[in-house]
Design a protein around this motif. Structure first.
Motif, PDB file in Angstrom:
ATOM      1  N   UNK A  46     -27.304 -34.143  11.499  1.00  0.00           N
ATOM      2  CA  UNK A  46     -26.797 -34.668  12.771  1.00  0.00           C
ATOM      3  C   UNK A  46     -27.199 -33.691  13.869  1.00  0.00           C
ATOM      4  N   UNK A  47     -27.474 -34.195  15.086  1.00  0.00           N
ATOM      5  CA  UNK A  47     -27.794 -33.257  16.172  1.00  0.00           C
ATOM      6  C   UNK A  47     -26.637 -32.305  16.458  1.00  0.00           C
ATOM      7  N   UNK A  92     -19.048 -36.295  12.557  1.00  0.00           N
ATOM      8  CA  UNK A  92     -20.208 -35.619  11.985  1.00  0.00           C
ATOM      9  C   UNK A  92     -20.327 -34.167  12.427  1.00  0.00           C
ATOM     10  N   UNK A  93     -19.363 -33.682  13.187  1.00  0.00           N
ATOM     11  CA  UNK A  93     -19.344 -32.266  13.531  1.00  0.00           C
ATOM     12  C   UNK A  93     -20.146 -31.865  14.747  1.00  0.00           C
ATOM     13  N   UNK A  94     -20.355 -32.775  15.715  1.00  0.00           N
ATOM     14  CA  UNK A  94     -21.080 -32.422  16.938  1.00  0.00           C
ATOM     15  C   UNK A  94     -20.421 -31.235  17.628  1.00  0.00           C
ATOM     16  N   UNK A 123     -14.809 -31.771  20.534  1.00  0.00           N
ATOM     17  CA  UNK A 123     -16.145 -31.296  20.907  1.00  0.00           C
ATOM     18  C   UNK A 123     -16.014 -29.921  21.550  1.00  0.00           C
ATOM     19  N   UNK A 124     -16.761 -28.970  21.054  1.00  0.00           N
ATOM     20  CA  UNK A 124     -16.610 -27.576  21.452  1.00  0.00           C
ATOM     21  C   UNK A 124     -16.969 -27.333  22.910  1.00  0.00           C
ATOM     22  N   UNK A 125     -18.092 -27.884  23.352  1.00  0.00           N
ATOM     23  CA  UNK A 125     -18.640 -27.584  24.683  1.00  0.00           C
ATOM     24  C   UNK A 125     -18.978 -28.885  25.394  1.00  0.00           C
TER      25      UNK A 125
END
Length: 344
Positions: A46-47, A92-94, A123-125
Motif C-alpha cells: 500500500x502507498x 491498510x496503514x496509510x 492518519x499520522x500526517x
C-alpha cells in the motif's frame, strides 16, 4: 546493479521533514520506509502517502501552474469518495495524506471535515499546500480544531512586485496578513499545530537574496523553504522522450495521487491523468498500487521510463537527468520539488 549504484539513481523527495523529526515509533517506521523502499525497489502492499485532490479549481491564475495552462475537467471531491479513500487507507496503514493536487483546497467547503475524518481514522500526517488568499479567522479556527498537522503556504519571495507577478490575482499585503493571522490565532490558542511552512520557487531574481527571504519570513512561519526551478521539456537540447537513463523515480515506491473524481494516477506530476490506474470505487487503492502500477515500475527498472509518455516529459525526471549530466538545459524551466532551507 549494486546497492551503492542504485542509491545514486534515487531522488529522495522527503515529505514533511518537520514531521519526520518527531521521535515516536510510528514516525520512525514511516521515515524508514520512505527512505528505504525506493532503494530496495520495494513498493509494499500500500502507498505510504496519498495526494488527495479535494478540488482542482483554483482562485488564482499563476502563469507557471497546471491549472492555468493545462486542460482538464474541474470539480470538487464528494464526501462519499473521500470517506471511501480514508476508510480503505486507514485499514491498510496509510501514514500521510496531502489534501491537494492541482487546485486550492481552501475552496472546498468541507475541507475541515476531510481533515477531521482522516485524523479520527489515525492518519499520522494530514496537511495541504495553499496560496493562503482565502484564509479567514473563521477558517483558521476550523483548521486548528480539525486537527490539521501542517500546511505549506506557496509564496514567491518577500516583495510585492515579485509576488504579484507570480501569483496572479493575489494581493501581497493581504496574503502576508493572512499568514500572520494564522500564526497569531494558533499561538493565542496555546497549540503548536498546524505547523506553518512558507515556500518559494527559486526564481532567478531570488537566487542571491535568500537570506533576505528567510529574514522576512522567519518570525511569520515555523519553517522557511524553497523549490528548485525545474526544466520543462522544451528547455533541454535533447529530445527528452528519447533519453534512456538508469535513474529510477522513487514515487511508485512511496506515494500515489487521487483526483477529485476518484481517478487514481501514479504520479503527482501527472496533471492530465495520462497515468490513470482506475477509479474509486471501481478499483481499490491497493489493487491500483500493487497491480496497475507494476508495469510502470518495470519500465523504470529496465531504464525505459522514457517510453512512458508522462514519464518522458516529467519535470522531476528531467531535473534529475540534468543533475546527472545526461541532458543539457538551454534556459530556465518550471517549478521543482521542495528543498528545505531553514526550520524554525
Amino acid at each position: 546493479m549494486n546497492e551503492q549504484a542504485h542509491r545514486d539513481t534515487i531522488h529522495h523527495d522527503v515529505a514533511g521533514q518537520d514531521v519526520f523529526d518527531r521521535q515516536d515509533e510510528r514516525v520512525r517506521e514511516y521515515r524508514e520506509k520512505w527512505e528505504k523502499n525506493p532503494e530496495r525497489l520495494d513498493c509494499g502492499s500500500f502507498p505510504l502517502h496519498l495526494d488527495i485532490e479535494s478540488t482542482s479549481y483554483c482562485n488564482l491564475r499563476c502563469p507557471f501552474c497546471a491549472t492555468t495552462y493545462s486542460h482538464f475537467e474541474n470539480g470538487y471531491m464528494e464526501w462519499e469518495t473521500f470517506r471511501a479513500i480514508i476508510d480503505e487507507a486507514s485499514e491498510k496503514g496509510l501514514y500521510a495524506c496531502k489534501l491537494n493536487f492541482r487546485g486550492e483546497p481552501l475552496l472546498h467547503k468541507r475541507l475541515g471535515d476531510f481533515i477531521r475524518y482522516a485524523k479520527d481514522k489515525g492518519i499520522l500526517d494530514v496537511f495541504f499546500n495553499t496560496n493562503a488568499v482565502l484564509l479567514t479567522a473563521e477558517r483558521v479556527e476550523e483548521l486548528i480544531d480539525s486537527g490539521l498537522d501542517r500546511l505549506t503556504v506557496s509564496f514567491e519571495g518577500f516583495e510585492k512586485a515579485t509576488y504579484e507577478r507570480s501569483r496572479v490575482g493575489a494581493k501581497f499585503e493581504e496574503a502576508v496578513g493572512n499568514v500572520e493571522m494564522l500564526r497569531a490565532i494558533r499561538d493565542a490558542k496555546g497549540v503548536s499545530q498546524p505547523r506553518i511552512r512558507v515556500q518559494t520557487v527559486l526564481l532567478p531574481e531570488l537566487r542571491d537574496r535568500m537570506d533576505d527571504y528567510v529574514e522576512f519570513w522567519k518570525d511569520r512561519a515555523d519553517q522557511v523553504s524553497y523549490n528548485d526551478l525545474e526544466p520543462a521539456a522544451d528547455t533541454v537540447k535533447e529530445k527528452i522522450q528519447l533519453v534512456e537513463s538508469s535513474w529510477i523515480c522513487p514515487f511508485p515506491y512511496q506515494r500515489m495521487t487521487i483526483m477529485w473524481d476518484g481517478t487514481m494516477t501514479a504520479c503527482k506530476n501527472d496533471y492530465n491523468g495520462k497515468l490513470a490506474l482506475g477509479r474509486i470505487p471501481d478499483t481499490t487503492i491497493q489493487d491500483a498500487w500493487v497491480k496497475e502500477l507494476d508495469t510502470l515500475r518495470k519500465k523504470h527498472r529496465q531504464g525505459k521510463a522514457h517510453e512512458i509518455e508522462a514519464c518522458g516529459e516529467c519535470p522531476l525526471r528531467m531535473s534529475e537527468l540534468v543533475k546527472r549530466g545526461e541532458v543539457e538545459v538551454q534556459q530556465p524551466g518550471r517549478h521543482g520539488d521542495q528543498n528545505q532551507m531553514r526550520s524554525g
